[in-house]
Scaffold this active site. Structure first.
Site, short mmCIF file in Angstrom:
data_model
loop_
_atom_site.label_atom_id
_atom_site.label_comp_id
_atom_site.label_asym_id
_atom_site.label_seq_id
_atom_site.Cartn_x
_atom_site.Cartn_y
_atom_site.Cartn_z
N LYS A 247 -6.35 -3.63 6.44
CA LYS A 247 -7.55 -2.91 6.00
C LYS A 247 -8.59 -3.90 5.46
O LYS A 247 -8.25 -4.76 4.64
CB LYS A 247 -7.21 -1.91 4.90
CG LYS A 247 -6.26 -0.80 5.31
CD LYS A 247 -5.99 0.12 4.13
CE LYS A 247 -5.02 1.23 4.49
NZ LYS A 247 -4.73 2.11 3.34
N ASP A 248 -9.84 -3.73 5.87
CA ASP A 248 -10.89 -4.63 5.38
C ASP A 248 -10.99 -4.60 3.86
O ASP A 248 -11.05 -5.64 3.20
CB ASP A 248 -12.25 -4.29 6.02
CG ASP A 248 -12.57 -2.80 6.01
OD1 ASP A 248 -12.38 -2.15 4.97
OD2 ASP A 248 -13.02 -2.28 7.05
N ARG A 249 -10.97 -3.40 3.27
CA ARG A 249 -11.13 -3.29 1.81
C ARG A 249 -9.98 -3.94 1.06
O ARG A 249 -10.15 -4.43 -0.05
CB ARG A 249 -11.28 -1.83 1.41
CG ARG A 249 -10.14 -0.91 1.85
CD ARG A 249 -10.48 0.56 1.55
NE ARG A 249 -9.43 1.50 1.94
CZ ARG A 249 -9.33 2.06 3.13
NH1 ARG A 249 -10.22 1.76 4.07
NH2 ARG A 249 -8.37 2.93 3.39
N ASP B 226 0.83 -1.20 0.00
CA ASP B 226 0.00 0.00 0.00
C ASP B 226 0.87 1.26 0.00
O ASP B 226 1.74 1.42 0.84
CB ASP B 226 -0.89 -0.03 1.25
CG ASP B 226 -2.12 0.85 1.13
OD1 ASP B 226 -2.01 1.96 0.57
OD2 ASP B 226 -3.20 0.42 1.58
N THR C 100 -6.94 3.42 -2.23
CA THR C 100 -6.78 2.00 -1.90
C THR C 100 -7.87 1.11 -2.47
O THR C 100 -7.58 0.08 -3.09
CB THR C 100 -6.71 1.83 -0.37
OG1 THR C 100 -5.52 2.48 0.11
CG2 THR C 100 -6.69 0.37 0.04
N ASN D 37 -12.70 4.96 -1.80
CA ASN D 37 -12.82 4.28 -0.51
C ASN D 37 -14.22 4.52 0.04
O ASN D 37 -14.86 3.61 0.57
CB ASN D 37 -11.78 4.81 0.47
CG ASN D 37 -10.35 4.47 0.07
OD1 ASN D 37 -10.12 3.48 -0.62
ND2 ASN D 37 -9.41 5.29 0.48
N HIS E 146 1.63 8.24 5.22
CA HIS E 146 0.72 9.35 5.56
C HIS E 146 1.24 10.15 6.76
O HIS E 146 1.11 11.37 6.81
CB HIS E 146 -0.68 8.82 5.86
CG HIS E 146 -1.50 8.54 4.64
ND1 HIS E 146 -1.83 9.52 3.73
CD2 HIS E 146 -2.05 7.40 4.18
CE1 HIS E 146 -2.56 8.99 2.77
NE2 HIS E 146 -2.70 7.70 3.01
N ASP F 148 1.35 2.35 4.08
CA ASP F 148 0.46 3.49 3.85
C ASP F 148 0.36 4.35 5.10
O ASP F 148 0.44 5.58 5.04
CB ASP F 148 -0.92 2.98 3.44
CG ASP F 148 -1.86 4.11 3.03
OD1 ASP F 148 -1.58 4.79 2.02
OD2 ASP F 148 -2.89 4.30 3.71
N HIS G 83 -2.39 11.22 -1.45
CA HIS G 83 -2.42 10.68 -2.81
C HIS G 83 -3.86 10.75 -3.30
O HIS G 83 -4.80 10.80 -2.52
CB HIS G 83 -1.94 9.23 -2.82
CG HIS G 83 -2.66 8.36 -1.83
ND1 HIS G 83 -3.87 7.75 -2.09
CD2 HIS G 83 -2.35 8.03 -0.55
CE1 HIS G 83 -4.25 7.08 -1.02
NE2 HIS G 83 -3.36 7.23 -0.06
#
Length: 560
Positions: A171-173, A48, A89, A110, A318, A314, A496
């Protein structure tokens, strides 16, 4: 029997012998080809927020068996680009695995706004399911919002569901969207420090996952705090550690290393997500999944698929930004983690018996104040732009709050209000476009009904079209000038979402079964990954696929 009688039957005997020989040969050929050769396991490894240039920015400090092994044994597509907007993402993960774009997948961010309802929706939210291993909304997730099939779905279909497919990510996604609709499992991480899932997949966590959670391994990763892997003065690719462009971790006054174990402990178990040890932890969970679920050792001799996403890259990006010592340290540690993971795969599955690809969902831009302070061109959009534009619309059309959001750098109109008041929507859109074109920092404001005839450069126009889904996208797309951001001059870390190379140029490395050694500078798309896997596996590409298989042969080998 007489000699004449024997001679009379000879042609018949020869014919029978020929028929038997031909039948035996055919049977042997059928037996030899009845099993189609495929890798035992496919591993999709997404990092990520990994910019493409991180492969070479820290190259001299990488060891031989991590990133360099991918470059020196595998195949590198050096010019792999994202062809959608925004570069975030959820879209990145869904596009890699579907070979498609947001206009087809329905995953336009997202979070995105369902236009006719004006309702904000999270990409994997699903209130019809319950969390497993957790309570509350963090477990109410599934791939139901994803409209297209994934390469993992197609593998399940091709093997009559005998393949085993799993997704793993903080991350769930990043776990759910790659694993697809038919996955055996998808696991993500919650604030309590546990791996969880939802009732979409299972009614209870497997015993090995429960055991892994109960072991509280996080404590072991964080017990020594976070210090630099090497002496801090050797991190020559990074800015001085204490600078105004980085954001400090909660509980600290300055964004510097080391961070003590006591501070990490006070932040709770989820803080591992914001350290390099989150990558180690994720890969260790993936190793456990491979062993306990026998991935790559399928009794049905079917190919299995494990989709892994490393999310800590990620979080750290950030927090600290592209030029931070913390980011450099994290990639040097990730290099070691990859080496360990590859060695594990060689031992558990067998070298040359698995296929692995590594890519990213998006890149990242330099911190805006850092870039501008070093005399780079850039700036900040007016924080009150939405409010001021709504005021102008009210003065012109006598209706308040016509725009409800700039979500995903798009203009989202209040469609219910437009219908109720029977307003002239084309005139309103034209007014907004003309206003935004005059706004500093906005390069283009494109009415989606007119994008085909717009004066936007073709590569950007293609991204805009690829990203527009009538039900889940705004009616006007904003394109900022390079290095322009929303926010203020006090921003820390990075962000991003843009079309620019800093956000859209990503690594793509292949290694293992079916992959020759080499490197190509041909431009390929993120969407080309899924059809390439389909070609390697001899299965159908995903049903929304718009990508093309990548050719690995007849390419110059670039020495690294």
């Amino acid at each position: 029997m007489s000699a004449n009688s024997s001679m009379k039957h000879l042609p018949n005997l020869l014919l029978l012998l020929l028929l038997f020989t031909a039948s035996s040969s055919f049977a042997q050929n059928v037996q030899q080809h009845q099993h189609l050769e495929r890798p035992k396991l496919v591993i999709g490894l997404m990092v990520d927020q990994m910019r493409w240039d991180y492969l070479y920015r820290f190259y001299d400090r990488y060891k031989e068996n991590g990133f360099k092994r991918l470059l020196n044994e595998g195949f590198s597509n050096e010019n792999t680009y994202i062809n959608h907007l925004p570069t975030v993402t959820a879209i990145g993960h869904s596009c890699v695995y579907t070979g498609s774009v947001p206009s087809i997948t329905g995953i336009t961010g997202n979070d995105f706004i369902k236009e006719q309802e004006g309702r904000k929706t999270y990409c994997t939210e699903d209130t019809t399911v319950n969390g497993i291993g957790t309570l509350g909304k963090e477990g109410q997730m599934s791939p139901r919002n994803l409209l297209a099939s994934t390469i993992t779905d197609e593998l399940k279909l091709a093997t009559n569901f005998r393949s085993k497919v799993m997704g793993i990510a903080f991350k769930d996604r990043s776990s759910i969207l790659p694993a697809g609709h038919f996955a055996d499992a998808a696991y993500w991480f919650n604030d309590a420090g546990n791996w969880i899932t939802s009732s979409y997949y299972q009614q209870d966590l497997p015993s090995w996952v429960k055991q892994f959670n109960q072991e509280k391994r996080i404590n072991a990763y964080l017990k020594d705090g976070w210090n630099t892997l090497y002496p801090a003065n050797t991190y020559t690719q990074s800015s001085p550690d204490d600078n105004p462009y980085e954001g400090p971790m909660s509980g600290t006054k300055h964004p510097i290393l080391p961070i003590t174990a006591e501070i990490l402990e006070k932040n709770g178990p989820h803080i591992i997500y914001s350290t390099p040890f989150g990558n180690t932890f994720t890969l260790d969970f993936a190793k456990e999944a491979i062993k306990r679920e026998k991935l790559g050792n399928n009794p049905a001799r079917a190919t299995d698929f494990l989709a892994i996403s490393l999310s800590s890259t990620d979080a750290i990006g950030h927090q600290y930004g592209v030029n931070a010592l913390e980011v450099e340290d994290m990639y040097l540690r990730l290099d070691q983690d990859l080496s360990s993971f590859f060695q594990f795969l060689d031992q558990e599955i067998g070298a040359g018996k698995y296929t692995l690809f590594l890519t990213a969902d998006h890149g990242a831009s330099h911190n805006n104040p850092f870039y501008i302070d070093h005399k780079g061109s850039g700036g900040y959009l007016d924080a009150n732009l939405l409010k001021e534009l709504n005021q102008q619309l009210k003065a012109t059309f006598n209706v308040d709050q016509l725009i409800i959001s700039f979500e995903n750098d798009q203009v989202h109109l209040n469609h219910r209000l437009l219908t109720q008041r029977q307003l002239n929507e084309p005139a309103i859109r034209d007014f907004i476009v003309q206003y935004l074109r005059k706004t500093p920092g906005i390069a283009f404001a494109v009415d989606m009904d007119k994008v085909g005839s717009s004066s936007v450069p073709l590569p950007i126009r293609e991204r805009i079209i690829n990203s527009y889904n009538y039900k889940c996208s705004g009616v006007i797309q904003l394109i900022f000038d390079p290095q322009w951001k929303t926010g203020s001059s006090h921003q820390t870390g990075t962000g991003h979402s843009a079309w620019n190379p800093y956000d859209a140029h990503i690594p793509l490395l292949w290694m293992g079964w079916g992959i020759p050694h080499g490197s190509s500078n041909d431009v390929v798309s993120m969407c080309d990954i899924a059809p390439t896997l389909a070609a390697l596996l001899h299965i159908q590409e995903p049903n929304g696929n718009v990508g093309k298989p990548i050719r690995f042969i007849d390419r110059q080998v670039i020495q690294h």
